[in-house]
Write a protein that holds these residues in place. Structure first.
Motif, PDB file in Angstrom:
ATOM      1  N   ALA A 252       0.836  -1.200   0.000  1.00 13.66           N
ATOM      2  CA  ALA A 252       0.000   0.000   0.000  1.00 13.66           C
ATOM      3  C   ALA A 252       0.871   1.251   0.000  1.00 13.66           C
ATOM      4  CB  ALA A 252      -0.920  -0.002   1.214  1.00 13.66           C
TER       5      ALA A 252
ATOM      6  N   ILE B 178       2.226   1.874  -3.509  1.00 10.06           N
ATOM      7  CA  ILE B 178       1.170   2.382  -4.400  1.00 10.06           C
ATOM      8  C   ILE B 178       0.917   3.862  -4.123  1.00 10.06           C
ATOM      9  CG2 ILE B 178      -1.300   2.229  -4.929  1.00 10.06           C
ATOM     10  CD1 ILE B 178      -1.058  -0.799  -4.492  1.00 10.06           C
ATOM     11  N   LEU B 179       0.818   4.210  -2.854  1.00 13.12           N
ATOM     12  CA  LEU B 179       0.584   5.611  -2.498  1.00 13.12           C
ATOM     13  C   LEU B 179       1.747   6.488  -2.960  1.00 13.12           C
ATOM     14  CD1 LEU B 179      -1.132   7.734  -1.120  1.00 13.12           C
ATOM     15  CD2 LEU B 179      -0.112   7.112   1.067  1.00 13.12           C
TER      16      LEU B 179
ATOM     17  N   ALA C 210       1.630   7.068  -6.736  1.00 11.83           N
ATOM     18  CA  ALA C 210       0.563   8.021  -7.081  1.00 11.83           C
ATOM     19  C   ALA C 210       1.013   9.449  -6.793  1.00 11.83           C
ATOM     20  CB  ALA C 210      -0.710   7.692  -6.312  1.00 11.83           C
TER      21      ALA C 210
ATOM     22  N   LEU D 151       4.096  10.576  -6.538  1.00 10.91           N
ATOM     23  CA  LEU D 151       5.193  10.959  -7.434  1.00 10.91           C
ATOM     24  C   LEU D 151       4.657  11.418  -8.788  1.00 10.91           C
ATOM     25  CD1 LEU D 151       8.147   8.456  -7.070  1.00 10.91           C
ATOM     26  CD2 LEU D 151       8.134  10.920  -6.777  1.00 10.91           C
ATOM     27  N   LEU D 152       3.665  10.687  -9.306  1.00 11.92           N
ATOM     28  CA  LEU D 152       3.122  11.051 -10.613  1.00 11.92           C
ATOM     29  C   LEU D 152       2.471  12.431 -10.555  1.00 11.92           C
ATOM     30  CD1 LEU D 152       1.663   7.654 -11.828  1.00 11.92           C
ATOM     31  CD2 LEU D 152       3.533   8.943 -12.834  1.00 11.92           C
ATOM     32  N   ALA D 153       1.740  12.702  -9.475  1.00 15.87           N
ATOM     33  CA  ALA D 153       1.104  14.014  -9.351  1.00 15.87           C
ATOM     34  C   ALA D 153       2.159  15.105  -9.242  1.00 15.87           C
ATOM     35  CB  ALA D 153       0.192  14.039  -8.128  1.00 15.87           C
ATOM     36  N   TRP D 154       3.217  14.816  -8.488  1.00 14.23           N
ATOM     37  CA  TRP D 154       4.290  15.778  -8.284  1.00 14.23           C
ATOM     38  C   TRP D 154       5.005  16.093  -9.600  1.00 14.23           C
ATOM     39  CZ3 TRP D 154       8.879  14.725  -4.397  1.00 14.23           C
ATOM     40  CH2 TRP D 154       9.586  15.915  -4.191  1.00 14.23           C
ATOM     41  N   ALA D 155       5.153  15.069 -10.439  1.00 16.40           N
ATOM     42  CA  ALA D 155       5.937  15.232 -11.663  1.00 16.40           C
ATOM     43  C   ALA D 155       5.188  16.009 -12.744  1.00 16.40           C
ATOM     44  CB  ALA D 155       6.335  13.861 -12.209  1.00 16.40           C
ATOM     45  N   MET D 156       3.875  16.121 -12.621  1.00 16.23           N
ATOM     46  CA  MET D 156       3.099  16.782 -13.686  1.00 16.23           C
ATOM     47  C   MET D 156       3.541  18.227 -13.874  1.00 16.23           C
ATOM     48  SD  MET D 156       0.529  15.372 -15.393  1.00 16.23           S
ATOM     49  CE  MET D 156      -1.051  16.187 -15.437  1.00 16.23           C
TER      50      MET D 156
ATOM     51  N   TRP E 128      -3.124  19.822  -4.246  1.00 13.27           N
ATOM     52  CA  TRP E 128      -2.872  18.553  -4.956  1.00 13.27           C
ATOM     53  C   TRP E 128      -1.424  18.495  -5.472  1.00 13.27           C
ATOM     54  CZ3 TRP E 128      -1.803  17.691 -10.262  1.00 13.27           C
ATOM     55  CH2 TRP E 128      -1.855  16.351 -10.666  1.00 13.27           C
TER      56      TRP E 128
ATOM     57  N   ALA F 107      -4.493   7.042  -2.866  1.00 14.30           N
ATOM     58  CA  ALA F 107      -3.598   6.967  -4.022  1.00 14.30           C
ATOM     59  C   ALA F 107      -4.399   7.096  -5.312  1.00 14.30           C
ATOM     60  CB  ALA F 107      -2.818   5.654  -3.998  1.00 14.30           C
TER      61      ALA F 107
ATOM     62  N   PHE G  22      11.617  13.422 -14.161  1.00 11.67           N
ATOM     63  CA  PHE G  22      11.380  13.743 -12.761  1.00 11.67           C
ATOM     64  C   PHE G  22      11.639  12.538 -11.879  1.00 11.67           C
ATOM     65  CE2 PHE G  22       8.867  14.162  -8.967  1.00 11.67           C
ATOM     66  CZ  PHE G  22       9.179  15.440  -8.565  1.00 11.67           C
TER      67      PHE G  22
END
Lengths: 305, 274
Positions: free
Chosen positions: A110, A113-114, A117, A119-124, A178, B14, B256
């Protein structure tokens, strides 16, 4: 003879660091130093449309600042910016801390997975993130209105989130939170992992319950991280020019939706009042530097170590 | 039991957090007609690449990509060299003015573009460099170099000076010892700072908006914004906007993920180490 050679060698080593610094100092003076000085000088001048066309700019002393001080519009913008910045930064810190504690408490799968998620938001990239969020909050085809409509008893009637300042800044705040929570969550989680298990176990043996262990052992140990992270958030949430500009593109052009960054931009581009724009810019710089001082001191401490 | 409950909560959070990213990629593969329905499509079941074809059709993407690449590569190249030299100076030498320089670097890295872009616009336009790669690059390098110096300083300090001295005892010059011993050990640091500079220049919006007014000089972030604005005058073609956003975001996300760890520790290391 040998004394002379060692003397020149020593002088060369003393000169070396200065030579190495020349390129960096030159680019900083050109890209930041000159603009800052130009801005200070211009903020003391009357520099409007006429000066754009070559008329010399007369010195007016602190007139621009006096005009700003009595300008109700500006005070609203400053107040709004500070309020937006403080509320958003505190909420970001709260959510980020909770997620960090959650990461420490859950199973390995878990947690991973968190983290992915987040990291992807941060990288945008900010601009790409803004286009998605604007679509999510679109009044007709946005997912947010669609999902809220599904709640029994809620009727959104194609609610236009960006049409009035209150919901406009609510949306802006949600988006900024976010984007910023991942950094906060990872930093605080890194701090949490520094707390040694042995100390926690010893406290448990001595009869400390979960809350006491958190409050008396974990909290004091991660306090410096929290201080730094909050400070950085405050500074970053003052510079939300991209987010507000994009939201204004999708919503309203009215000045009621401006924060400091977009306000300066308006002064400089539409009103062509560079004297006033410079004075407001100096205000922005002053607020930032005042906020940064504590952060810079903590980094210097590390440099000395 | 409690752990299982919390783990479920973590996975739900998540999913909420990643949803906008998923939504961007997913929608970019959904046909326009389906996106115009008032009921959202949550999965690109009949996937299509027509949104990408439409996005790339007028060639403005390629022009913006070229501009972004030119600016970004210029910034990365000079930034690494300037920052590397300065990092060597402050971590290998003790000299008068060192502390002042370090403080200056830390202060200027906090200066926001929002507080400077009016002056930078006047400066760059007065020398006729609006819409040029050089004008915006100079501003970017100055903005990125401070944090890069700070990042590299840690790496240079991490290579023990003893290693260099041992090589000098073995007959290498100071410069030779540095190039043969220290430089290779610094490679990860140089890569990390290069990627940092890349991300900053690639994503930058504020300064680009002011210094690159002509559409032909737009970088990718400006192009994406213009794309949204243009489609806002008619019915917004969200499929194409999402395809455009995905094109801009994917290289950034990949880069990144490479430097993420270093960024976090670089920004808060002072606090973690106490």
């Amino acid at each position: 003879m040998s004394a002379i050679t060692s003397e020149t060698a020593r002088r060369r080593t003393i000169r070396a660091p200065y030579l190495l610094l020349i390129p960096a100092i030159a680019i900083l003076l050109l890209g930041l130093g000159y603009p800052v000085i130009w801005q200070i000088v211009t903020s003391l001048q009357q520099y409007g449309l006429a000066q754009q066309f070559g008329k010399p700019a007369p010195f007016v002393g602190l007139d621009n600042y006096a005009a700003l001080a009595s300008n109700a519009d500006l005070w609203w913008v400053v107040l709004r910016s500070l309020l937006f910045c403080i509320v958003t930064a505190l909420l970001t810190l709260a959510v980020g801390s909770l997620l960090a504690l959650l990461m420490a408490a859950v199973s390995k799968a878990a947690k991973v997975i968190l983290q992915i998620a987040l990291l992807l938001a941060w990288a945008m990239p900010v601009v790409a993130a803004m286009t998605v969020w604007i679509w999510l909050f679109d009044r007709r085809r946005g997912v947010v209105n669609y999902l809220l409509d599904m709640i029994p008893g809620v009727e959104m009637n194609r609610f236009d989130w960006l049409a009035q300042p209150s919901t406009f800044f609510l949306v802006a705040s949600i988006i900024v939170i976010w984007m910023s929570v991942p950094f906060v969550a990872f930093s605080i989680y890194a701090g949490l992992t520094q707390v040694s298990d042995e100390v926690l176990e010893a406290a448990q043996l001595d009869g400390a319950n979960g809350w006491q262990r958190f409050w008396f052992i974990i909290a004091p140990m991660i306090r410096p991280v929290i201080a730094i992270v909050l400070l950085l958030q405050l500074i970053w949430d003052l510079r939300v020019f991209t987010q507000i500009t994009m939201l204004k593109d999708a919503g309203s052009k009215s000045g009621d939706f401006d924060l400091l960054g977009t306000y300066v931009y308006q002064l400089g581009t539409s009103a062509q009042n560079f004297g006033m724009a410079s004075a407001v810019s100096i205000l922005v710089l002053a607020i930032t530097i005042a906020l940064s001082w504590f952060y810079i001191r903590s980094l210097l401490k590390e440099d000395a170590a | 039991m409690r752990k299982a409950l919390l783990s479920t909560l973590a996975i739900v959070i998540a999913l909420i957090w990643v949803f906008p990213v998923y939504w961007m990629v997913s929608s970019s593969f959904i046909p326009t007609i389906q996106l115009q329905s008032f009921i959202p499509t949550f999965f690109p079941a009949p996937a299509t690449i027509s949104n990408y074809v439409g996005t790339l059709a007028d060639g403005s993407f390629v022009s913006a990509l070229g501009m972004s690449l030119a600016i970004t590569l210029t910034v990365v190249f000079f930034c690494i060299i300037f920052a590397f030299l300065a990092a060597v100076a402050i971590s290998r030498f003790r000299f008068r003015g060192r502390t002042s320089f370090v403080i200056a670097v830390l202060v200027v890295q906090m200066l926001p573009a929002e507080g400077l872009f009016i002056a930078q616009y006047k400066m760059v336009s007065s020398v006729g460099l609006l819409d040029s790669v050089i004008g915006v690059s100079v501003i970017y390098i100055a903005a990125v170099v401070p944090f890069t110096i700070w990042m590299l300083r840690g790496f240079v300090a991490g290579v023990p000076a003893d290693l260099e001295e041992a090589a000098m005892v073995d007959g290498l010059s100071r410069f030779g010892a540095f190039m043969r011993i220290t430089f290779p050990l610094l490679a990860p640091g140089l890569v990390a700072s290069g990627v940092y500079a890349f991300l900053q220049a690639w994503n930058e919006f504020t300064v680009a908006l002011v210094l690159l007014p002509s559409e032909s000089a737009h970088t990718l972030p400006l192009w994406l914004r213009g794309f949204v604005q243009a489609s806002a005058t008619r019915e917004t073609d969200w499929g194409q906007v999402m395809a455009a956003s995905t094109l801009v975001a994917v290289p950034v996300i990949i880069f990144f993920l490479i430097v993420q760890g270093r960024l976090t520790s670089g920004l808060v290391s002072g606090a973690v180490k106490g």
